[in-house]
Structures are given as structure tokens and as C-alpha cells.
Design an enzyme around this catalytic site. Sequence first.
Site, mmCIF file in Angstrom:
data_model
loop_
_atom_site.group_PDB
_atom_site.id
_atom_site.type_symbol
_atom_site.label_atom_id
_atom_site.label_comp_id
_atom_site.label_asym_id
_atom_site.label_seq_id
_atom_site.Cartn_x
_atom_site.Cartn_y
_atom_site.Cartn_z
ATOM 1 N N SER A 107 11.818 25.646 -24.086
ATOM 2 C CA SER A 107 12.464 26.945 -24.262
ATOM 3 C C SER A 107 13.185 27.001 -25.611
ATOM 4 C CB SER A 107 13.447 27.151 -23.114
ATOM 5 O OG SER A 107 14.069 28.375 -23.307
ATOM 6 N N GLY A 108 12.933 28.045 -26.345
ATOM 7 C CA GLY A 108 13.599 28.222 -27.646
ATOM 8 C C GLY A 108 12.848 27.564 -28.785
ATOM 9 N N THR A 112 7.054 32.348 -28.117
ATOM 10 C CA THR A 112 6.829 33.795 -28.114
ATOM 11 C C THR A 112 6.680 34.304 -29.537
ATOM 12 O OG1 THR A 112 8.130 33.860 -26.120
ATOM 13 C CG2 THR A 112 7.730 35.952 -27.193
ATOM 14 N N ASN A 157 18.015 29.687 -25.375
ATOM 15 C CA ASN A 157 17.345 30.704 -26.193
ATOM 16 C C ASN A 157 17.913 32.078 -25.848
ATOM 17 O OD1 ASN A 157 15.613 32.364 -27.536
ATOM 18 N ND2 ASN A 157 13.736 31.640 -26.531
ATOM 19 N N SER A 160 14.929 34.249 -24.138
ATOM 20 C CA SER A 160 14.027 33.319 -23.457
ATOM 21 C C SER A 160 13.082 34.062 -22.509
ATOM 22 C CB SER A 160 14.873 32.332 -22.660
ATOM 23 O OG SER A 160 14.040 31.422 -22.019
ATOM 24 N N SER A 161 11.788 33.741 -22.631
ATOM 25 C CA SER A 161 10.827 34.368 -21.720
ATOM 26 C C SER A 161 10.968 33.696 -20.370
ATOM 27 C CB SER A 161 9.399 34.172 -22.223
ATOM 28 O OG SER A 161 9.349 34.282 -23.611
ATOM 29 N N GLY A 387 7.240 25.546 -21.603
ATOM 30 C CA GLY A 387 6.896 24.144 -21.855
ATOM 31 C C GLY A 387 7.536 23.259 -20.805
ATOM 32 N N GLU A 389 9.835 21.188 -18.739
ATOM 33 C CA GLU A 389 11.284 21.415 -18.617
ATOM 34 C C GLU A 389 11.954 20.255 -17.895
ATOM 35 O OE1 GLU A 389 12.198 26.111 -18.680
ATOM 36 O OE2 GLU A 389 12.645 25.129 -16.777
HETATM 37 N N1 LIG Z 1 8.753 31.188 -36.915
HETATM 38 C C1 LIG Z 1 10.001 31.547 -36.725
HETATM 39 N N2 LIG Z 1 10.730 32.015 -37.731
HETATM 40 C C2 LIG Z 1 12.021 32.376 -37.552
HETATM 41 N N3 LIG Z 1 12.662 32.290 -36.401
HETATM 42 C C3 LIG Z 1 11.989 31.812 -35.342
HETATM 43 C C4 LIG Z 1 10.623 31.438 -35.453
HETATM 44 N N4 LIG Z 1 10.226 31.011 -34.260
HETATM 45 C C5 LIG Z 1 11.290 31.142 -33.431
HETATM 46 N N5 LIG Z 1 12.362 31.626 -34.087
HETATM 47 C C6 LIG Z 1 13.707 31.880 -33.553
HETATM 48 O O1 LIG Z 1 13.850 31.155 -32.375
HETATM 49 C C7 LIG Z 1 14.164 32.011 -31.274
HETATM 50 C C8 LIG Z 1 13.458 31.546 -30.016
HETATM 51 O O2 LIG Z 1 12.067 31.701 -30.157
HETATM 52 P P1 LIG Z 1 11.134 32.107 -28.929
HETATM 53 O O3 LIG Z 1 11.737 33.185 -28.146
HETATM 54 O O4 LIG Z 1 9.805 32.330 -29.497
HETATM 55 O O5 LIG Z 1 11.135 30.800 -28.125
HETATM 56 P P2 LIG Z 1 10.250 30.463 -26.859
HETATM 57 O O6 LIG Z 1 9.567 29.205 -27.158
HETATM 58 O O7 LIG Z 1 9.411 31.605 -26.517
HETATM 59 O O8 LIG Z 1 11.328 30.224 -25.771
HETATM 60 P P3 LIG Z 1 11.257 30.488 -24.219
HETATM 61 O O9 LIG Z 1 10.409 29.474 -23.619
HETATM 62 O O10 LIG Z 1 12.644 30.448 -23.816
HETATM 63 O O11 LIG Z 1 10.684 31.871 -24.119
HETATM 64 C C9 LIG Z 1 13.683 33.360 -31.692
HETATM 65 O O12 LIG Z 1 14.432 34.358 -31.081
HETATM 66 C C10 LIG Z 1 13.894 33.326 -33.186
HETATM 67 O O13 LIG Z 1 15.210 33.653 -33.478
HETATM 68 MG MG LIG Z 2 9.333 32.891 -25.079
#
Ligand SMILES: Nc1ncnc2c1ncn2[C@@H]1O[C@H](COP(=O)(O)OP(=O)(O)OP(=O)(O)O)[C@@H](O)[C@H]1O
Ligand SMILES: [Mg+2]
Length: 1107
Positions: A107-108, A112, A157, A160-161, A387, A389
Site C-alpha cells: 500500500s502506498g 494506482t 497512503n 489507498s485503494s 500487494g 500485506e
Molecule cells: N510516479 C509517481 N510520481 C509521484 N508521486 C507518486 C508516484 N507514484 C505514487 N506517488 C505518490 O504516492 C501516493 C500513493 O500512490 P498510490 O495510491 O498509487 O499507491 P498504491 O500502491 O495504489 O497504494 P494502495 O495499495 O494503498 O492503493 C500517491 O498518492 C502519490 O502521491
Molecule cells: Mg492504489
Amino acid sequence: MEVKTSLLDNMIGVGDMVLLEPLNEDSFIVNLRNRFDHNEIYTYIGSVVISMNPYRSLPIYTPQKVEEYRNRNFYELSPHIYALADEAYRSLRDQDKDQCILITGESGAGKTEASKLVMSYVAAVCGKGQEVNKVKEQLLQSNPVLEAFGNAKTMRNDNSSRFGKYMDIEFDFKGDPLGGVISNYLLEKSRVCKQPRGERNFHIFYQLLSGASDDTLMKLKLDRDFSKYNYLSLDSANVNGLDDAASFRTVRNAMQIVGFMEAEVQSVLELVAAVLKLGNIEFKPESRVNGFDESRVKDKNDLKEMCELLGIEQSVLERAFSYRTVEAKMEKMSTTLNVAQAYYARDALAKNLYSRLFSWLVTRINESIKAQAKTRHKVMGVLDIYGFEIFEVRDNSFEQFIINYCNEKLQQIFIELTLREEQEEYIREDIEWTNIEYFNNAIICDLIENNQNGILAMLDEECLRPGTVTDDTFLDKLNTICAEHQHFESRLNKNSKFLTDHSLPHSCFRIQHYAGKVLYRVEGFVDKNNDLLYRDLSQAMYKATHSLMRQLFPEGNPAKVNLKRPPTAGFQFKASVGVLMKNLQTKNPNYIRCIKPNDKKVAHIFTDSLVCHQVRYLGLVENVRVRRAGYAFRQPYESCLERYKMLCKKTWPHWRGPARDGVEVLLTDCSVPTEEFAYGRSKIFIRNPRTLFTLEERRRACLEDLATLIQKIYRGWKSRTHFLLLKKSQVVVAAWYRRYAQQNKYQKIKSATLVMQSFIRGWKARNILRQLKYEKRCKEAVTTIAAYWHGTQARRELRRLKEEARRKHAVAIIWAYWLGLQVRREYRKFFRANAGKKIYDFTIQRIMQKYFLGLKTTTMSPMDNTWPAKPYGFLEGAHTQLRRIFHLWRCKKYRGQFTEEKKAVYEEKLEASEIFKDKKALYPSSVSQPFKGDYLEIQKNPKYQKLNSAMEEKVLLADLVNKINRANGKGSPRLFLLTKSNFVLADQKTGQVKASVPLPDLASVSVSTQSDGFFALKLKEGSASASKGDFLLSSEHLIEIITKLHRIGTTAADRDQINIDISDEFLVQFKQDKVCVKFIQGGPKNGNSAACKRKNNRLLEVSVPSP
Ligand SMILES: Nc1ncnc2c1ncn2[C@@H]1O[C@H](COP(=O)(O)OP(=O)(O)OP(=O)(O)O)[C@@H](O)[C@H]1O
Ligand SMILES: [Mg+2]
């Protein structure tokens, strides 16, 4: 020229972990950190992309970057998510291979974000057009909607999704998007009712309360204040960097773009509001007679509002919170619910309501974005799923167990597909396949999903088993059945080796996942798996008039009562994971492994331990090992030769033969050991990264040498060019200077020469002058002498001649005198008698002859008055006479030319002159006018035909005259005709004869002396015509009329000449009276013609204009 680049150029650390040397966890992390510190967040493991979350926006997602990576080979540029997206898209479009992009990470870590980057890249490079753009827009806008309802702020996050998402994007044969299908996995619905500390509920609740208008909130019976709702955690309601109100507008806009109707949006918001209201319903115990406590709704206001929102009968819902109907074998039993059960029922309802709403949203979006065309299409799947956890501080529960199971499956498919791909490539390239040692996690998957004794199967068994079922009975069952399994660990295990393991509590079991050991607490497993919603509640929901509500709870339909238990959560998840895996297996996989560098969600911090943890459970090192188990590096022959050709003289600068031969020559020349590489069909396989790096190192050295060489040659060229330029310039300067110097010198010589020349010329000229002067003096002297001499001679001769002439002359004179004397003597003798008369006659004759010849110059015109002057006085009388005779003679000659008529005319004119000349002022103006006679053309004019025929004689004159009336002096027009014997007056218009007077009756005619045309015809007294009186007439042709009258009188033998009386006053006999007509000179106002006026009875006055 296209610049050939490679991933190996300007690498920070190694861009591809496969080339990492030595390969171990530490070097792996050092490499990641090194790259992360240089803003290189992407690193490859072969074709897998590792993505580090930068936690800040980097300038690497610009349209320029998209263009840079578009249509480039994967290893051509430095690692980037765009390279992977491009590779997948091109392979889908050009090779017709369905693709899937698997994005995993904790997560984070940026899953996404990565999935959105992939989608936006594909949207940017695929086709354009109105329809295509609409589809793209809908696909992209589905993200904000799902994120609002499925994402929440967590400790890890802020966005977070809380659900797994798999999206199939469908393309047509050209690679243009047609539509998509979204599948969602396991929404974390427990969050609806309870959120861990520091976390929030799903975004939509906060967005609705912050962003909706007052009006909307009123309709939804909501209050803006978060603290009014039990389900909303308050400690982190406001998240830094999140603007809920703005997000709400974005979501509403996105819903509109995706295709939600306004009413649908409203329904969705009503359900969201209903969930919030539901959380506020509280219960209180009420004692029953049987001693049990029964739950009752405490404050019915929220219940009432919720029922109003959804159109549910309040009593039905109220009852559903107090009683539960149990049906078994056709028997219905109603049992009461205590307060705890009522809360459980309420939360179950809220969770179900929300998760079903979420599923409905996904279905609804799918309806909008589904491909319209039924044709076969290509698919690109993007999997953004939670991913692995592991919570260290918190207990890992049922959800983590499920999530980790999913990740085990993904790892399995990863290994399977990577190996399969590797093997396929080896076969394709005709390279011998050597078995690769790797850890196969199939055994762990089996531990979880095996249908007979897998953990999920046992959980289901426990849930369905009659009797008391608790989490502990489930753990017991696990302990008995999985005891032997090498990846299952439990304290109560018969295997006593964990009996003393204090890290393993009694209510927990541990599984050795491929990524590490995870400790699960069994508490809640049974309930969460059961996911029980009392039938009374679903039936109450079904009774709602809210149509969406009814759709969400179809099992509440009493007509379709199903006594069978609904499938458990574990079962459902297993099934959907199964479907997903099958789906993924048919596609070409592309992996993005996301890693988050720190727990603080901040940029620039790289926590080794955290990264190490993720690297480990993502199995990345394992991943590299699998990848390079055979050959670590491979490259098409062409690129290999292109890159290293400078290492061998035979291949540098050009290799003419096939690329493969070139590579062979190259590698042999570089003495690379033969076991280090293998020749495939189109690629060279290099076993060890070290070998590659040796080649790279040599290439770098070689490039340096080449660069030095180029530099050397360039510098040489530059200096030479500079020198040549200087030389050329010097020559030019010298040439110009020489020219200048020579010009100066020449000018000096020239002027000196001129001076000298002028001096010499002067001297020469003076010499010549002197010479000439001398010669001239000589000549003059000679001439003078000669002249003097000639003069002397001439004078001498003259004197002689004079002397001689004098002598001759005296002789001649004497002779002449003598001759003269002789002649005179002879003349006198012969001439003296008649010479005088002859000379006289001759002279006179000559004079007369000359005189007559002189008269020849005079003309024959009678008008000519010129006559030569008399030459001699003695001719005076003859001269005058001669003039007169000559004039008469020429007049006679002139008259001889006249015809008879013309003669008559002149005679008349002559007569007129005799009558009027110097007597009447009118006369001079009549001289030039010819006498026409017949002015009326009486013969020809048919108007006077009758009058003409009445005339017996020839008409001599016919004219229009005015007969003056005595009464007023005015004239009236009359035709006046004159014949030899009479004159006639006739009416002008009719031609009727008014008076015909025989000429013998005419006594006289009176006219004035002035220039008027008045005349009076006076008749003889006593004649026959006299009775009517005289005629006073006026005519323009007075002179002619009178002349003609006079002439007729003159020529007539039988009567007297007519008297013409010219005076300015005469009497006219009008019948009895005599009237005096008096002519006076009138003023200019009378005009040009004379006017007659009666003055009195006896006087008519004619005023005549002055001439
Ligand atoms: N390539 C990137 N460039 C800039 N910031 C990023 C990038 N990737 C992620 N982030 C930052 O990290 C934060 C978390 O990313 P994201 O929501 O994609 O995580 P996730 O893997 O989908 O988490 P979760 O499993 O909780 O959904 C985003 O809100 C953004 O601020
Ligand atoms: Mg996500």
C-alpha cells in the site's frame, strides 16, 4: 540520422538488475538507493519494471517523454514505465497478442499511479478521433469515480485503494480503444463501520459532506458537520493535500462523462447518505418477561430520516433490528436480538449496502464503457491489486490472509510465465535449455486453496457446519489437518517444534509465504467468511420504494426465498481469483513492481529496511535469479555488433557480412571464453553480466580512445584550417601591401619622369624655336633682298615701259585725231541734209510705242478705275480721251455678254435707280436684292390655282402686301398681283379677288422719303375704280412694285406715265374722305418696322424707325 542509444548509456548503477554483479540483497538495495538518489525511480529486471515511489512529481511524464519513448525498443532508453507501456501496446497492436500489466506492491507504493500512467500513455499514443477520444475519456474518467468510493486515507497512503481492480481495455485491429471491462475484488467493507486510528472512511463520505450544496445536503437530510456521524472517524477527517470539496466536483463531473444519469447520481448519493444515517441508529436494551434483553432503537429520528430517504416503512426496519426470523425445514421461528446483535445487524447492513453499491457502480461503469462493436478485439488488462500485506503492529486478519493468497497466486503465475517465456525464447533461438533452480510457491497456494484440505475449504466447512462454530474450533481444525505442512506453523500443532515459540500466540497461525512468514490471528475469520446479513434486513431493504435499493438486495424478494446459504466470502474470492488467473494466463504478462521508499510519505528518504522488506516479499532477488539462471543478457546480433564493433579491427568501422558472423568475429577477437555466450538464431546470449561489463568497459575505453582520436583529428583539422586561413589572409594582406607600395613607387617615378620630360621637351622646343627663328630671319632677309631687287628691276622695267607707252600713245592719239577729223569731214558731207527729221520721227515712234505698251496692264473690268499716269505732258489730252474710250469699250464688251432676261432685270434696276436714288431712304437696301416678280409662285402653288386661272394675262408680280385700314391704321394681308393691264388685290387665304383695277385708272403713286414700305395707289378721279377709294398698302418689295408699275406705264402706248410722288406727307382718298398720311422718325421702341397709327379722322401717322 537516428541516434542509436542503449540502456547501458549513462547508467546510474545498473539499469537492469539482471546485470547486477555480485547479485545479493544488499547490492540490490544499494543499486536501488543509488538510482533513487539520482531520481532514477525505474529499474528493470529484464522486462519487469521496478518502480520506486518518488512522493513528488518528477518531470518525466511530459508529452515530450511520451514522444521519446514512443516506438522505441525496450532497452534503448533508460528504464521508464512508458517503455513497458509502449512495448505492451505495440506488441498488442502489431503482433496481435493480448497483454496484461500486473502492478503489485504494498500500500502506498504507487500501483494506482502506475496504472494511471500506463493508461494515459496508451491514450496518448493510440489513435485519435471524436469517437476514440470519447472512449478514452470515459475509460480515464472511471478512475476518479471508483477512487472516490473505493479509496480511503490509511496510515500508509492518503489515497489507498481499498479494493482490487482489474481493467480490460479493448482495442480494435488498428489499436484504437473500443471500450473496457472493470472487475473489482474484495472491497474492504469493514472500513464503512470502523476505521483504525489515523485512518478515514471512504473518501465519498467526506467529499459529499464538504462539497455538496446546501440544497443537496438538505434533500439528503445530511449535516455538513462530520462529527454528527458515528461512522466517520474524526481524528483524520481533514487530510493534508486533499480538497474534498473540489474532489466532489471532479467526481460528479467524471460521473457525468462516464454516462451516469442525474437521477442515478442522486440515487447513489441517497444510499451514501443512508449509510451515514444507519451508523447513527443506536439501540437500548429492553427487558422481556422471559428474562432476555431485547434491543430497541434509542432515538428514532435517524431511523425515520433513513427510512424516508429510501422509502422504507419505518416499523419494518425497526422490527428487523429487534427480531430475527430463522427458517429451518419449512418452520419459521422468530427470535429476539439483543443490543449487541442489533449493532452487529446494523453494521452488517451498512457494510453490505456500501459494498453492494460499490459493485453496482462498477457494473454501471462497465455498462457505459463496454465496447459497442461485437467484432473481435484485442485486450490489454491492467491489474492494480493490493500487494502482500503484513502488519507488524496490528493483527493480520482474514483480509490479509485473502490478500496474501492472491499475491501467492500472482507470484505463481509470474514464475510460471517468466519461465515459460524464458523457455520459449530459448527454443525460438535454438539454445539448449538448462533447468533453472527456483522456489516454486505452488505448495503454498495448495495449502490455502486445496479443495479438500486447504485452509479456505476448511474455513468454509467450519462456517457451514451445524453446532457451535467459533474461530477457535476453526484453528483446531487447521491444527489437525495442516499440521504436517511445511509452510504451516501453529503453537497447538502436534509438531512440537513450535510449542516453545513465543512469537507464535495460541490464537494465531503462521504461514511461510514465498515472501516471508506471516502471522494470522484467527479472530473474526469465521464471521468475515460468513459475511452474514439477517434475512429480515434484506427483506426490509427489498421492500424499499427506492429502486436502486431493491436492485441491491434481490435476495430480499420473498418470492425467491432461498434457504441455501449464500457462498462465503472466501469461496467467492477464491473463485474470482481463479477466473482472474485463467484470464491472465492467456495473456502476455508485463510486470510493474512498486516499492515505497519510506513510511513517512515524503520525498528523498530511502529507508533500507523498508525497501529490503518489500524487495524480499515481492521476491525480486528471486526474480533476478530466475531471469539470469540461463543467460543473464541477450541482445539481437545487429544491436550487439553496432554497440561493440569498435572493439575489433575487422568490424570497425563497418562489418559488411551478416550481423551474426560479425558478432562471432568480434567475440573471438575479444577472446571472450566460449562458455560465456551462446549464439541464438537472432540474438547473442551472454551468460554472465561480468562478461557484458568487461565488454562495456572495453567499449568505454575504446570510445575514449576513439574520442581522443576524433578530438585529435578534429583539433588537427581545426588548427590546419586556422593556419590555412591565416596563410591565405597573409597572402592577401601582402598582395595588397605590395600593390600599394608599387603604386606609390610608380607614382613617384611617373611624376619625376614628367618633370624630366618637360624639361627636355622645353629645351628641345627652345632649340627648335631658335633654329626656326634663325631660318625665318634668313628667309626674310632673302625675301627683302629679292623684293628690293625685284622692285629695282620692276621700276626699271616700268620706267622703260612707260617710256615706250608714252611713245606709242602719242602716236595713237595723233592717229585718232586724224581719223576723227576724217570721219567728221565725211559725215558732215553726207548727213547734214535730212538727219534731223528722221531722228525726230524715230524718237517719237519709239516713245509712242513704249506708251501704248505701258497701257497693256489695265484690266477689262468695268469697275476698274485704275489708269496709268500720263508719261509725257504732250500726251495729256490723248491720255484722258483714251481712258474714256477704253472704258466705254470695255463696258460695251461687258454688256455684250448679257442675256435678254438679265438685261430686262438690269433695265428695271436702272429704272428703279432713276426713280428712287437719293430720294427714298429705302432704296439703297433694295439694290442688292434681285427683282423676283412672283414671290408667291402662283403658277406652281396649287393654293393659288384658282386665282391664277382667273388672271387673263401674264402675272408680272405677285406679292403679299398689307392693306392699311383707315379706321385703326392696322394692316390686313392681301395678295397683290400685277399684269400688264391691271393690278389685283385678292384675299390671302381664299385667293378671292377683292379688287381688280385697270392700270389706266391709276393716277399716281405716293411714297415717303424714308425707309418704310408704305405706298398709296391713287386712282383717277371719276374712273370706275375710284369709287372704292385709294389704296394705302405696305410691302417689303415696295421699290420693285413701284418700279414695275412705272415701267408698265412707260412702255404702254395707250396711257400716260404714272406719277410717282415722293414726300413725307400726302393725302389718300378713302371713299369720301381724304386722309393725310404723315411719316415721322420714330423711337427705337417701335422696332424695326414702321407702324401706322390713326391720329384722328384725317390723320394717319406712320412712325418709321431711325436708320
Ligand atoms: N510516479 C509517481 N510520481 C509521484 N508521486 C507518486 C508516484 N507514484 C505514487 N506517488 C505518490 O504516492 C501516493 C500513493 O500512490 P498510490 O495510491 O498509487 O499507491 P498504491 O500502491 O495504489 O497504494 P494502495 O495499495 O494503498 O492503493 C500517491 O498518492 C502519490 O502521491
Ligand atoms: Mg492504489
